[in-house]
Design a protein around this motif. Structure first.
Motif, PDB file in Angstrom:
ATOM      1  N   LEU A 218      77.948 -46.741  79.739  1.00 20.69           N
ATOM      2  CA  LEU A 218      78.499 -48.001  80.247  1.00 20.69           C
ATOM      3  C   LEU A 218      79.341 -47.776  81.495  1.00 20.69           C
ATOM      4  O   LEU A 218      79.304 -48.568  82.430  1.00 20.69           O
ATOM      5  N   SER A 219      80.086 -46.684  81.527  1.00 21.25           N
ATOM      6  CA  SER A 219      80.889 -46.367  82.709  1.00 21.25           C
ATOM      7  C   SER A 219      79.989 -46.099  83.912  1.00 21.25           C
ATOM      8  O   SER A 219      80.227 -46.615  85.017  1.00 21.25           O
TER       9      SER A 219
ATOM     10  N   LYS B  30      78.374 -52.234  90.128  1.00 20.19           N
ATOM     11  CA  LYS B  30      79.504 -52.821  90.859  1.00 20.19           C
ATOM     12  C   LYS B  30      79.422 -52.497  92.344  1.00 20.19           C
ATOM     13  O   LYS B  30      79.858 -53.276  93.193  1.00 20.19           O
ATOM     14  N   ASN B  31      78.841 -51.355  92.661  1.00 23.58           N
ATOM     15  CA  ASN B  31      78.764 -50.905  94.049  1.00 23.58           C
ATOM     16  C   ASN B  31      77.374 -51.078  94.663  1.00 23.58           C
ATOM     17  O   ASN B  31      77.004 -50.405  95.605  1.00 23.58           O
ATOM     18  N   GLY B  32      76.608 -52.006  94.114  1.00 24.80           N
ATOM     19  CA  GLY B  32      75.389 -52.436  94.767  1.00 24.80           C
ATOM     20  C   GLY B  32      74.094 -51.753  94.384  1.00 24.80           C
ATOM     21  O   GLY B  32      73.059 -52.026  94.998  1.00 24.80           O
TER      22      GLY B  32
ATOM     23  N   GLN C 208      81.899 -56.270  80.323  1.00 23.02           N
ATOM     24  CA  GLN C 208      82.259 -55.874  81.682  1.00 23.02           C
ATOM     25  C   GLN C 208      81.026 -55.459  82.481  1.00 23.02           C
ATOM     26  O   GLN C 208      80.851 -55.891  83.616  1.00 23.02           O
ATOM     27  N   VAL C 209      80.150 -54.624  81.903  1.00 19.72           N
ATOM     28  CA  VAL C 209      78.962 -54.212  82.652  1.00 19.72           C
ATOM     29  C   VAL C 209      78.008 -55.388  82.858  1.00 19.72           C
ATOM     30  O   VAL C 209      77.361 -55.489  83.900  1.00 19.72           O
ATOM     31  N   ASP C 210      77.937 -56.274  81.884  1.00 17.79           N
ATOM     32  CA  ASP C 210      77.104 -57.474  82.050  1.00 17.79           C
ATOM     33  C   ASP C 210      77.634 -58.329  83.194  1.00 17.79           C
ATOM     34  O   ASP C 210      76.862 -58.831  84.017  1.00 17.79           O
ATOM     35  N   ASP C 211      78.953 -58.488  83.267  1.00 14.89           N
ATOM     36  CA  ASP C 211      79.566 -59.284  84.331  1.00 14.89           C
ATOM     37  C   ASP C 211      79.280 -58.714  85.716  1.00 14.89           C
ATOM     38  O   ASP C 211      79.210 -59.466  86.690  1.00 14.89           O
ATOM     39  N   PHE C 212      79.111 -57.397  85.808  1.00 15.77           N
ATOM     40  CA  PHE C 212      78.841 -56.766  87.099  1.00 15.77           C
ATOM     41  C   PHE C 212      77.347 -56.561  87.354  1.00 15.77           C
ATOM     42  O   PHE C 212      76.971 -55.864  88.283  1.00 15.77           O
ATOM     43  N   GLY C 213      76.504 -57.180  86.544  1.00 14.99           N
ATOM     44  CA  GLY C 213      75.085 -57.245  86.866  1.00 14.99           C
ATOM     45  C   GLY C 213      74.194 -56.141  86.351  1.00 14.99           C
ATOM     46  O   GLY C 213      73.041 -56.028  86.782  1.00 14.99           O
ATOM     47  N   VAL C 214      74.674 -55.312  85.432  1.00 19.45           N
ATOM     48  CA  VAL C 214      73.800 -54.293  84.845  1.00 19.45           C
ATOM     49  C   VAL C 214      72.737 -55.011  84.007  1.00 19.45           C
ATOM     50  O   VAL C 214      73.043 -55.923  83.239  1.00 19.45           O
ATOM     51  N   ASP C 215      71.489 -54.600  84.168  1.00 18.44           N
ATOM     52  CA  ASP C 215      70.396 -55.126  83.364  1.00 18.44           C
ATOM     53  C   ASP C 215      70.368 -54.320  82.068  1.00 18.44           C
ATOM     54  O   ASP C 215      69.725 -53.281  81.977  1.00 18.44           O
ATOM     55  N   ARG C 216      71.121 -54.804  81.073  1.00 19.60           N
ATOM     56  CA  ARG C 216      71.316 -54.053  79.829  1.00 19.60           C
ATOM     57  C   ARG C 216      70.276 -54.470  78.797  1.00 19.60           C
ATOM     58  O   ARG C 216      70.170 -55.636  78.450  1.00 19.60           O
ATOM     59  N   HIS C 217      69.512 -53.488  78.316  1.00 22.39           N
ATOM     60  CA  HIS C 217      68.471 -53.725  77.316  1.00 22.39           C
ATOM     61  C   HIS C 217      68.998 -53.275  75.961  1.00 22.39           C
ATOM     62  O   HIS C 217      68.843 -52.109  75.586  1.00 22.39           O
ATOM     63  N   GLN C 218      69.622 -54.190  75.259  1.00 19.50           N
ATOM     64  CA  GLN C 218      70.201 -53.889  73.946  1.00 19.50           C
ATOM     65  C   GLN C 218      69.085 -53.719  72.921  1.00 19.50           C
ATOM     66  O   GLN C 218      68.215 -54.580  72.784  1.00 19.50           O
ATOM     67  N   GLY C 219      69.102 -52.588  72.231  1.00 18.81           N
ATOM     68  CA  GLY C 219      68.140 -52.327  71.165  1.00 18.81           C
ATOM     69  C   GLY C 219      66.803 -51.766  71.617  1.00 18.81           C
ATOM     70  O   GLY C 219      65.939 -51.513  70.782  1.00 18.81           O
TER      71      GLY C 219
ATOM     72  N   VAL D  50      85.896 -59.272  96.169  1.00 24.27           N
ATOM     73  CA  VAL D  50      85.014 -58.355  95.449  1.00 24.27           C
ATOM     74  C   VAL D  50      84.671 -58.889  94.065  1.00 24.27           C
ATOM     75  O   VAL D  50      83.528 -58.850  93.627  1.00 24.27           O
ATOM     76  N   PHE D  51      85.670 -59.425  93.372  1.00 20.85           N
ATOM     77  CA  PHE D  51      85.509 -59.760  91.971  1.00 20.85           C
ATOM     78  C   PHE D  51      85.414 -61.258  91.674  1.00 20.85           C
ATOM     79  O   PHE D  51      85.033 -61.624  90.573  1.00 20.85           O
ATOM     80  N   GLY D  52      85.782 -62.091  92.607  1.00 21.94           N
ATOM     81  CA  GLY D  52      85.677 -63.535  92.391  1.00 21.94           C
ATOM     82  C   GLY D  52      86.359 -63.966  91.106  1.00 21.94           C
ATOM     83  O   GLY D  52      87.519 -63.686  90.876  1.00 21.94           O
ATOM     84  N   GLY D  53      85.616 -64.646  90.256  1.00 16.84           N
ATOM     85  CA  GLY D  53      86.162 -65.197  89.027  1.00 16.84           C
ATOM     86  C   GLY D  53      86.430 -64.191  87.926  1.00 16.84           C
ATOM     87  O   GLY D  53      86.887 -64.560  86.852  1.00 16.84           O
ATOM     88  N   LEU D  54      86.151 -62.912  88.172  1.00 14.91           N
ATOM     89  CA  LEU D  54      86.381 -61.898  87.141  1.00 14.91           C
ATOM     90  C   LEU D  54      87.811 -61.375  87.130  1.00 14.91           C
ATOM     91  O   LEU D  54      88.167 -60.581  86.277  1.00 14.91           O
TER      92      LEU D  54
END
Length: 194
Positions: A14-15, A22-24, A63-74, A186-190
Motif C-alpha cells: 500500500l505504501s 500520488k506522483n503520477g 488513502q491509496v484509493d483516494d490517490f487513484g491506485v487501481d486496487r484489485h481486492q481479492g 496537490v491534495f484538493g479535498g483530501l
C-alpha cells in the motif's frame, strides 16, 4: 499497460502504491488480504498513538484509493514474468503488463523465485533501493528481512521502492515532500484541516 504493478496489499504494498500513484504513475495493486496486520495492534508506528491492525488497513486502503491506485481486492496473482522491457502479471482473472513490479507478499517468496530473483539464503536479495537482481523488479518487507517483520519497516520498504521507480522514470533523484503552501493544489479535498 501500467507503470507499476504491486503484488500484495499490506503496509509495504500500500505504501508503494500510495507514493507511485500520488506522483503520477499509473499503478495497479493486487490485494488478497492475507496481511498479518489483522492480528496486530499498533502502538509503535511513528505518528500513530494506538490503532487496531484492521482499522489501520481500512484507513491505508482508503488513502491509496483516494490517490487513484487501481486496487484489485481479492484478485490473486498466480505468476509474474519478465516480458520485453517490463513484466506480465498473471492473475486468476487475466494478465496485466507493467514497466515495473513491486513484490510485497510478506514471507511468501514464491513469485520472486519464479521471476528469477537472486536470494541470500532464504531472503530475496535487494539493495538499499529495494530492487532485486531482476532490473525493474522490487521486493519489500518480510520477503527481504529475516526478523524485522514490522509494519513501519515494511511501509518504509514500499516507499523506498516507489521513490526509486519514480527516480528512474523522471531521470533524477525524486523526493516526495509535501508542504502546507502547496497542499490544496496537490491534495484538493483530501486535506484534513484538523
Amino acid at each position: 499497460m501500467v507503470d507499476v504493478a504491486i503484488v500484495g496489499g499490506g503496509p509495504a504494498g500500500l505504501s508503494a502504491g500510495l507514493f507511485a500513484s500520488k506522483n503520477g504513475l499509473d499503478t495497479v495493486l493486487f490485494d488478497t488480504d492475507g496481511t498479518w496486520m489483522h492480528k496486530a495492534h499498533l502502538f509503535n508506528y511513528l505518528g500513530v498513538g494506538s490503532v487496531g491492525g484492521s482499522e489501520f488497513m481500512a484507513t491505508a486502503r482508503q488513502q491509496v484509493d483516494d490517490f487513484g491506485v487501481d486496487r484489485h481486492q481479492g484478485e490473486k496473482v498466480t505468476d509474474v514474468a519478465s516480458s520485453g522491457d517490463g513484466f506480465t502479471v498473471t492473475t486468476e482473472d487475466g494478465e496485466y503488463d507493467a514497466d515495473y513490479v513491486v513484490l510485497a507478499t510478506g514471507a511468501n517468496r514464491d513469485l520472486a523465485e519464479s521471476l528469477g530473483c537472486d536470494f541470500d539464503g532464504d531472503l530475496v536479495d535487494v539493495g538499499v533501493s529495494m530492487e532485486t537482481s531482476v532490473a525493474g523488479a522490487y521486493a519489500t518487507g518480510a520477503m527481504v528481512r529475516a526478523e524485522e517483520w514490522q509494519a513501519v519497516i515494511s511501509a518504509g520498504d514500499g516507499a523506498a521502492a516507489a521513490l526509486n521507480i519514480l527516480s528512474a522514470e523522471k531521470g533524477e533523484h525524486y523526493h516526495d515532500f509535501d508542504v502546507p503552501d502547496t497542499a490544496s493544489s496537490v491534495f484538493g479535498g483530501l486535506i484534513d484541516d484538523e
